[in-house]
Design an enzyme around this catalytic site. Structure first.
Site, short mmCIF file in Angstrom:
data_model
loop_
_atom_site.label_atom_id
_atom_site.label_comp_id
_atom_site.label_asym_id
_atom_site.label_seq_id
_atom_site.Cartn_x
_atom_site.Cartn_y
_atom_site.Cartn_z
N GLY A 98 0.82 -1.19 0.00
CA GLY A 98 0.00 0.00 0.00
C GLY A 98 0.86 1.24 0.00
CB CYS A 99 0.05 4.84 -0.24
SG CYS A 99 -1.16 5.10 1.06
CB THR A 100 1.28 3.62 4.80
OG1 THR A 100 0.41 2.49 4.96
CG2 THR A 100 0.46 4.87 4.58
N GLY A 101 3.13 1.16 3.02
CA GLY A 101 3.98 0.01 3.28
C GLY A 101 3.28 -1.30 2.97
#
Length: 387
Positions: free
Chosen positions: A360-363
């Protein structure tokens, strides 16, 4: 307006007197050394920084360690870099100086430095834990120790309950779980909350720029790079113009207060590093270090660190796990370390929950059916892939 300023000055003076009486340091000035050989900008650069620091800090005496000069500051004369560090250690060990600033100094394994920067987004001071040295040869263990080193430094600088964030790097989730376990065992940690809408104590680039956390935990190599970027992003890198340098070496049973500069550090950074060294001396860094490590050990620090060294092996490693029937996976579970991602998916398969790995965009994320997301989350917590 003049009356208000007088009252503020009186109030500040009374506080300083009270603190001096409490600490037993009334009338004493901190004595801070700085070695003046080895800068890419020459000894004059370091001497000018020392003079600036001396003018700005009437509660401090600056002692130069290096060749004879006409600065007017006390100088302990030596002629070579090798002799310089030997003399520095002697002056520290005999208590002739309280702390010292130097360059290109080798710390033992287990000791790493906590840098201090101005964040460009908000101009806030932030401690980068850590920036040189090596807390441990094991990455996750090192980052947990780095967090403790950062907390010790911030507390020595007068921040009673520093907020702690973990930079979003490989291993960050494992470190987060370890620190939350540490907190639950009695060593209180005030976790920062990311400024991003999804929050959490794992920090992103925005949090670095704005100084969301008082202490930003990272591995040393990343911290070193960030120090260089923060200190010289306006100069192209050849001259570090902002910040307080790479900070004091912190480690269990390490008693010398030695702060590191880069050979590229300019006059403002040199002056700030000397002031940083003075504040740490007055904050009794060595005593604070001993106290915090003792408290940390009571809370199970050694046990937590030992668990991080063990290679995570699931029961599924020795058996073939059949993939469940495929499902539409629109539910996302974050907070799993990249190194554990595939094992986490396999652990869910073993529980007959279809899952896929993703980013995802955060990991890293595990993707599951929306209908099974709570069941999957519980299974991952039980298997110790989630905090």
């Amino acid at each position: 307006m003049e009356e208000k300023k007088i009252k503020q000055l009186i109030g500040k003076t009374m506080l300083e007197i009270a603190e001096a009486i409490e600490t037993g340091s009334f009338g004493q000035k901190a004595r801070v050394g700085i070695t003046i050989l080895g800068s890419e900008h020459g000894s004059e650069n370091l001497i000018k920084g020392a003079e600036l620091a001396a003018r700005s800090n009437p509660d401090m005496e600056v002692i130069l360690i290096g060749p004879k000069n006409d600065s007017g500051l006390e100088t302990v004369e030596i002629e070579s870099e090798e002799e310089m560090h030997t003399k520095m250690e002697e002056l520290l060990d005999t208590k002739y100086i309280d702390s010292c600033v130097t360059m290109h100094y080798n710390f033992p394994i287990g000791v790493s430095t906590v840098g201090k920067v101005f964040t460009p987004g908000m101009g806030k001071e932030m401690y980068l834990a850590t920036t040189t040295g090596t807390s441990s040869v094991h990455r996750s263990e090192a980052m947990v120790k780095n967090a403790l080193h950062g907390i010790i430094t911030a507390k020595s600088m007068g921040i009673e309950n520093p907020t702690v964030g973990i930079l979003n790097l490989d291993g960050a989730r494992q470190v987060e779980r370890a620190l939350k376990d540490f907190d639950s065992r009695g060593y209180a940690i005030d976790f920062a909350e990311s400024m991003r809408s999804d929050g959490g104590s794992v920090m992103r680039g925005n949090d670095l720029l704005c100084g969301t956390a008082d202490v930003m935990v990272t591995d040393t190599l990343t911290g070193n790079i960030m120090m260089k970027v923060f200190s010289s992003f306006t100069t192209g890198g050849s001259y570090e113009a902002s910040g307080f340098g790479y900070g004091p070496g912190i480690g269990e049973d390490y008693e010398r207060t030695i702060l590191i500069l880069s050979r590229a550090s300019g006059v403002p950074v040199v002056a700030n590093a000397i002031s940083y060294a003075k504040d740490l001396a007055k904050g009794r860094l060595s005593e604070k270090c001993s106290t915090e490590f003792a408290d940390a050990k009571k809370a199970g620090l050694d046990e937590i660190l030992e668990s991080l060294k063990e290679t995570k092996k699931t029961e599924t490693a020795a058996e073939e796990v059949k993939m469940p029937e495929k499902e539409t996976v629109t539910g996302q579970i974050s907070g799993i370390d990249i190194m554990d991602l595939e094992d986490a998916v396999t652990a869910l398969w073993k529980e007959n929950i279809y899952a896929e790995s993703g980013m995802g965009c955060t990991g890293p994320i595990v993707r599951v059916s929306e209908a099974r997301i709570e069941m999957a989350r519980a299974a991952l917590v039980k298997a110790e892939y989630l905090a």
